[in-house]
Design a protein around this motif. Structure first.
Motif, short mmCIF file in Angstrom:
data_model
loop_
_atom_site.label_atom_id
_atom_site.label_comp_id
_atom_site.label_asym_id
_atom_site.label_seq_id
_atom_site.Cartn_x
_atom_site.Cartn_y
_atom_site.Cartn_z
N ILE A 177 12.37 -41.42 -40.87
CA ILE A 177 10.32 -41.12 -40.70
C ILE A 177 10.10 -40.72 -41.96
CG2 ILE A 177 7.82 -40.79 -39.24
CD1 ILE A 177 9.68 -41.37 -37.00
N TYR A 178 8.88 -41.35 -42.64
CA TYR A 178 8.65 -41.16 -44.28
C TYR A 178 7.40 -40.07 -43.21
CZ TYR A 178 10.61 -44.16 -47.57
OH TYR A 178 11.74 -43.89 -48.33
N VAL A 179 7.67 -38.27 -44.16
CA VAL A 179 6.92 -37.69 -43.69
C VAL A 179 5.55 -36.97 -44.30
CG1 VAL A 179 7.69 -37.07 -41.20
CG2 VAL A 179 8.27 -35.89 -43.27
N ALA A 180 4.53 -36.64 -44.24
CA ALA A 180 4.02 -35.62 -45.29
C ALA A 180 4.65 -34.78 -45.74
CB ALA A 180 2.03 -36.09 -44.95
N ASP A 181 4.46 -33.67 -44.27
CA ASP A 181 4.78 -32.56 -44.75
C ASP A 181 5.95 -31.81 -43.60
OD1 ASP A 181 4.42 -29.84 -44.03
OD2 ASP A 181 2.40 -29.23 -44.01
N LEU A 182 7.51 -31.76 -44.27
CA LEU A 182 8.25 -31.71 -43.84
C LEU A 182 8.03 -30.67 -42.28
CD1 LEU A 182 11.19 -33.00 -42.72
CD2 LEU A 182 12.02 -31.37 -44.99
N ASP A 183 8.07 -29.70 -42.61
CA ASP A 183 8.08 -27.81 -41.94
C ASP A 183 6.95 -28.35 -40.94
OD1 ASP A 183 9.51 -26.41 -43.73
OD2 ASP A 183 7.67 -26.76 -44.83
N LYS A 184 6.15 -28.58 -41.48
CA LYS A 184 4.89 -29.17 -39.58
C LYS A 184 5.78 -30.20 -39.20
CE LYS A 184 0.50 -31.39 -38.78
NZ LYS A 184 -0.81 -32.01 -39.97
N SER A 185 6.85 -31.33 -39.55
CA SER A 185 6.84 -32.12 -38.55
C SER A 185 8.22 -31.96 -38.03
CB SER A 185 7.55 -33.26 -39.35
OG SER A 185 5.93 -34.29 -40.06
N VAL A 186 8.94 -31.01 -39.01
CA VAL A 186 9.90 -30.61 -38.49
C VAL A 186 9.76 -29.27 -36.87
CG1 VAL A 186 11.53 -28.06 -38.42
CG2 VAL A 186 11.65 -30.29 -39.95
N ALA A 187 8.45 -28.71 -37.26
CA ALA A 187 8.21 -28.13 -36.12
C ALA A 187 7.59 -28.90 -34.99
CB ALA A 187 6.52 -26.79 -37.03
N PHE A 188 6.52 -29.75 -35.04
CA PHE A 188 6.51 -30.78 -33.96
C PHE A 188 8.37 -31.28 -33.36
CE2 PHE A 188 6.05 -35.55 -32.40
CZ PHE A 188 4.54 -34.70 -31.48
N TYR A 189 8.68 -31.56 -33.67
CA TYR A 189 9.74 -32.60 -33.50
C TYR A 189 10.73 -30.94 -32.23
CZ TYR A 189 9.11 -36.68 -34.75
OH TYR A 189 8.39 -38.14 -35.32
N ARG A 190 10.61 -30.28 -33.17
CA ARG A 190 11.14 -28.74 -32.55
C ARG A 190 10.19 -28.18 -31.05
NH1 ARG A 190 11.40 -25.29 -36.84
NH2 ARG A 190 9.81 -24.33 -35.96
N ASP A 191 9.50 -27.74 -31.35
CA ASP A 191 8.22 -27.23 -30.96
C ASP A 191 7.86 -27.40 -29.14
OD1 ASP A 191 9.66 -25.25 -32.51
OD2 ASP A 191 7.42 -24.63 -33.50
N VAL A 192 7.62 -28.50 -30.01
CA VAL A 192 6.22 -29.50 -29.33
C VAL A 192 7.57 -30.68 -28.11
CG1 VAL A 192 4.60 -31.56 -28.92
CG2 VAL A 192 4.73 -29.34 -30.25
N LEU A 193 8.62 -31.28 -28.56
CA LEU A 193 9.61 -32.23 -28.44
C LEU A 193 10.28 -31.63 -27.96
CD1 LEU A 193 8.67 -35.32 -30.28
CD2 LEU A 193 7.22 -34.28 -28.39
N GLY A 194 10.75 -30.16 -28.05
CA GLY A 194 12.05 -29.24 -27.95
C GLY A 194 13.26 -29.82 -28.27
N LEU A 195 13.18 -30.65 -29.43
CA LEU A 195 14.05 -31.43 -30.13
C LEU A 195 14.93 -29.77 -30.93
CD1 LEU A 195 13.73 -34.94 -30.53
CD2 LEU A 195 15.16 -33.89 -28.93
N GLU A 196 16.43 -30.73 -31.77
CA GLU A 196 16.92 -29.39 -32.38
C GLU A 196 17.11 -30.21 -34.03
OE1 GLU A 196 21.77 -28.00 -32.80
OE2 GLU A 196 21.04 -28.98 -31.14
N LEU A 197 16.70 -29.24 -35.16
CA LEU A 197 16.49 -29.11 -36.25
C LEU A 197 18.46 -28.63 -37.05
CD1 LEU A 197 15.66 -29.71 -39.09
CD2 LEU A 197 15.24 -27.15 -39.65
N ARG A 198 18.99 -29.95 -37.54
CA ARG A 198 20.27 -29.87 -37.56
C ARG A 198 20.62 -29.07 -38.85
NH1 ARG A 198 22.92 -34.58 -38.63
NH2 ARG A 198 25.21 -33.43 -39.41
N GLU A 199 19.05 -29.13 -39.78
CA GLU A 199 19.74 -28.94 -41.02
C GLU A 199 18.79 -29.77 -42.18
OE1 GLU A 199 22.93 -30.65 -43.72
OE2 GLU A 199 23.31 -32.07 -42.16
N VAL A 200 18.47 -29.18 -43.05
CA VAL A 200 17.23 -29.63 -43.91
C VAL A 200 18.18 -29.56 -45.29
CG1 VAL A 200 15.14 -28.83 -45.46
CG2 VAL A 200 15.39 -28.76 -42.99
N VAL A 201 18.06 -30.80 -45.90
CA VAL A 201 18.69 -31.64 -46.62
C VAL A 201 17.74 -31.27 -48.69
CG1 VAL A 201 20.16 -32.93 -48.82
CG2 VAL A 201 20.49 -32.11 -46.01
#
Length: 125
Positions: free
Chosen positions: A13-37
């Motif tokens: 999924i293309y996103v405008a702000d990776l940090d904002k999107s990671v926070a959403f998927y991690r904090d709101v949906l409860g998913l795990e961030l594996r890594e940022v490349v």
């Protein structure tokens, strides 16, 4: 003939702000961030969900309009609890509340931080 395709490996999924999107998927949906490349053209965040991944792509793609995903669906055990969490985080809902569809499955559509359509799916009990 056996099926050649076995599972969905990942969805990008293309996103405008990776940090904002990671926070959403991690904090709101409860998913795990594996890594940022970091790449020469942008950044990719790898989000783990079961045996699959979501790749959040922060690239300058200009006016790219092809290859758009209609929606991404997550299976949940308690759609009402996730609905409450989405409301708590002021997530924009497409459906005003979870609804029951065929065979007593329940669904709820909402938007991610970049306008991506997301769906919760609770199988019938």
């Amino acid at each position: 003939m056996a099926a050649v395709l076995e599972k969905i490996e990942h969805i990008g999924i293309y996103v405008a702000d990776l940090d904002k999107s990671v926070a959403f998927y991690r904090d709101v949906l409860g998913l795990e961030l594996r890594e940022v490349v970091e790449t020469p053209n942008g950044r990719i965040g790898f989000i783990q969900i079961g045996d699959s991944q979501i790749e959040l792509l922060e690239f300058d793609v200009g006016e790219r309009t092809h290859g758009i995903v209609d929606h991404l669906t997550f299976t949940v055990r308690d759609i009402d609890a996730m609905y409450a969490k989405l409301k708590e985080h002021n997530v924009e809902l497409i459906d005003p509340e979870p609804k029951t569809i065929f065979n007593d499955h329940r669904i709820l559509f909402f938007y991610g931080p970049d306008g991506e359509r997301l769906e919760l799916f609770q199988p019938a009990k």
